[in-house]
Design a protein around this motif. Structure first.
Motif, mmCIF file in Angstrom:
data_model
loop_
_atom_site.group_PDB
_atom_site.id
_atom_site.type_symbol
_atom_site.label_atom_id
_atom_site.label_comp_id
_atom_site.label_asym_id
_atom_site.label_seq_id
_atom_site.Cartn_x
_atom_site.Cartn_y
_atom_site.Cartn_z
ATOM 1 N N THR A 86 0.825 -1.203 0.000
ATOM 2 C CA THR A 86 0.000 0.000 0.000
ATOM 3 C C THR A 86 0.859 1.253 0.000
ATOM 4 N N LEU A 87 0.542 2.169 -0.911
ATOM 5 C CA LEU A 87 1.075 3.526 -0.879
ATOM 6 C C LEU A 87 -0.043 4.381 -0.323
ATOM 7 N N ASP A 88 0.170 4.937 0.870
ATOM 8 C CA ASP A 88 -0.868 5.668 1.574
ATOM 9 C C ASP A 88 -0.524 7.152 1.640
ATOM 10 N N VAL A 89 -1.411 7.980 1.076
ATOM 11 C CA VAL A 89 -1.279 9.432 1.169
ATOM 12 C C VAL A 89 -2.410 9.906 2.082
ATOM 13 N N PRO A 90 -2.108 10.210 3.360
ATOM 14 C CA PRO A 90 -3.151 10.584 4.311
ATOM 15 C C PRO A 90 -3.735 11.976 4.042
ATOM 16 N N VAL A 91 -4.841 12.258 4.710
ATOM 17 C CA VAL A 91 -5.479 13.575 4.659
ATOM 18 C C VAL A 91 -4.450 14.638 5.054
ATOM 19 N N ASN A 92 -4.479 15.767 4.357
ATOM 20 C CA ASN A 92 -3.607 16.920 4.610
ATOM 21 C C ASN A 92 -2.134 16.677 4.262
ATOM 22 N N LYS A 93 -1.841 15.610 3.518
ATOM 23 C CA LYS A 93 -0.481 15.355 3.048
ATOM 24 C C LYS A 93 -0.489 15.337 1.526
ATOM 25 N N THR A 94 0.645 15.702 0.928
ATOM 26 C CA THR A 94 0.788 15.725 -0.530
ATOM 27 C C THR A 94 2.022 14.930 -0.928
ATOM 28 N N MET A 95 1.847 14.068 -1.919
ATOM 29 C CA MET A 95 2.977 13.399 -2.529
ATOM 30 C C MET A 95 3.024 13.830 -3.984
ATOM 31 N N THR A 96 4.149 14.391 -4.385
ATOM 32 C CA THR A 96 4.380 14.735 -5.782
ATOM 33 C C THR A 96 5.371 13.734 -6.343
ATOM 34 N N TRP A 97 4.969 13.015 -7.399
ATOM 35 C CA TRP A 97 5.856 12.066 -8.085
ATOM 36 C C TRP A 97 6.432 12.782 -9.291
ATOM 37 N N PHE A 98 7.768 12.894 -9.336
ATOM 38 C CA PHE A 98 8.452 13.700 -10.339
ATOM 39 C C PHE A 98 9.539 12.861 -10.994
ATOM 40 N N GLU A 99 9.429 12.622 -12.273
ATOM 41 C CA GLU A 99 10.410 11.897 -13.090
ATOM 42 C C GLU A 99 10.208 10.389 -13.027
ATOM 43 N N ASN A 100 10.448 9.735 -14.122
ATOM 44 C CA ASN A 100 10.485 8.293 -14.306
ATOM 45 C C ASN A 100 9.183 7.607 -13.902
ATOM 46 N N THR A 101 9.257 6.365 -13.368
ATOM 47 C CA THR A 101 8.062 5.535 -13.210
ATOM 48 C C THR A 101 7.883 5.042 -11.783
ATOM 49 N N LEU A 102 6.664 5.188 -11.294
ATOM 50 C CA LEU A 102 6.225 4.580 -10.036
ATOM 51 C C LEU A 102 5.343 3.405 -10.416
ATOM 52 N N ASN A 103 5.781 2.187 -10.063
ATOM 53 C CA ASN A 103 5.046 0.972 -10.387
ATOM 54 C C ASN A 103 4.371 0.437 -9.131
ATOM 55 N N ILE A 104 3.069 0.265 -9.201
ATOM 56 C CA ILE A 104 2.340 -0.393 -8.131
ATOM 57 C C ILE A 104 2.135 -1.818 -8.619
ATOM 58 N N THR A 105 2.792 -2.782 -7.986
ATOM 59 C CA THR A 105 2.883 -4.130 -8.520
ATOM 60 C C THR A 105 2.035 -5.125 -7.734
ATOM 61 N N GLY A 106 1.776 -6.269 -8.352
ATOM 62 C CA GLY A 106 1.052 -7.347 -7.681
ATOM 63 C C GLY A 106 -0.294 -6.894 -7.148
ATOM 64 N N ALA A 107 -0.501 -7.108 -5.862
ATOM 65 C CA ALA A 107 -1.747 -6.710 -5.208
ATOM 66 C C ALA A 107 -1.657 -5.290 -4.645
ATOM 67 N N GLY A 108 -0.608 -4.561 -5.008
ATOM 68 C CA GLY A 108 -0.390 -3.219 -4.471
ATOM 69 C C GLY A 108 -1.490 -2.243 -4.841
ATOM 70 N N ILE A 109 -1.714 -1.269 -3.959
ATOM 71 C CA ILE A 109 -2.749 -0.255 -4.172
ATOM 72 C C ILE A 109 -2.248 1.111 -3.727
ATOM 73 N N ILE A 110 -2.900 2.135 -4.243
ATOM 74 C CA ILE A 110 -2.690 3.498 -3.763
ATOM 75 C C ILE A 110 -3.972 3.936 -3.084
ATOM 76 N N ASN A 111 -3.847 4.375 -1.829
ATOM 77 C CA ASN A 111 -4.958 5.001 -1.116
ATOM 78 C C ASN A 111 -4.621 6.474 -0.973
ATOM 79 N N ASN A 112 -5.298 7.301 -1.750
ATOM 80 C CA ASN A 112 -5.042 8.736 -1.702
ATOM 81 C C ASN A 112 -6.194 9.437 -1.003
#
Length: 131
Positions: A63-89
């Motif tokens: 899990t990639l978790d971005v909680p309330v009131n937080k910001t993640m900026t992805w800059f350059e290249n590739t972010l791979n969420i693999t297998g059973a992985g998830i993003i909770n934004n």
């Protein structure tokens, strides 16, 4: 699996052995630069950061978790969420590069950016094009 010198906080010039430690040690708005290709099981964005990958990629299998009131900026290249992985934004996910995922992004916050998202965006939040 992170090894010595996995990430550099470009604002404080501190090198961390894990990406999670770099995120936890960051001040809001700091830029964290990857120093190698990284594979993480889970990441929590505990401080609002810019993740700058350069020539490296980041694979998250849990899990990639971005909680309330937080910001993640992805800059350059590739972010791979693999297998059973998830993003909770629940905060703000700002994509300026490529995010590839096989499972949906659960978005109750704000998804924005000029980057490419491969996969589904399940949203009850907001989407904002551009920077």
């Amino acid at each position: 699996v992170c090894q010595e010198g996995a990430a550099l906080n470009q604002n404080s010039s501190v090198t961390y052995s894990t990406l999670q430690d770099a995120i936890n040690g960051a001040a809001s708005g700091d830029t964290i630069k990857l120093l190698q290709n990284l594979v993480e099981s889970n990441l929590t964005i505990s401080n609002s950061v810019v993740l700058k990958s350069g020539v490296y990629s980041l694979d998250v299998s849990g899990t990639l978790d971005v909680p309330v009131n937080k910001t993640m900026t992805w800059f350059e290249n590739t972010l791979n969420i693999t297998g059973a992985g998830i993003i909770n934004n629940n905060g703000t996910l700002h994509n300026k590069a490529i995010i590839q995922n096989t499972n949906p992004v659960n978005n109750t916050g704000v998804y924005k950016g000029t980057g490419q998202l491969t996969g589904n965006l399940l949203t009850t939040g907001q989407t904002q094009p551009g920077n």
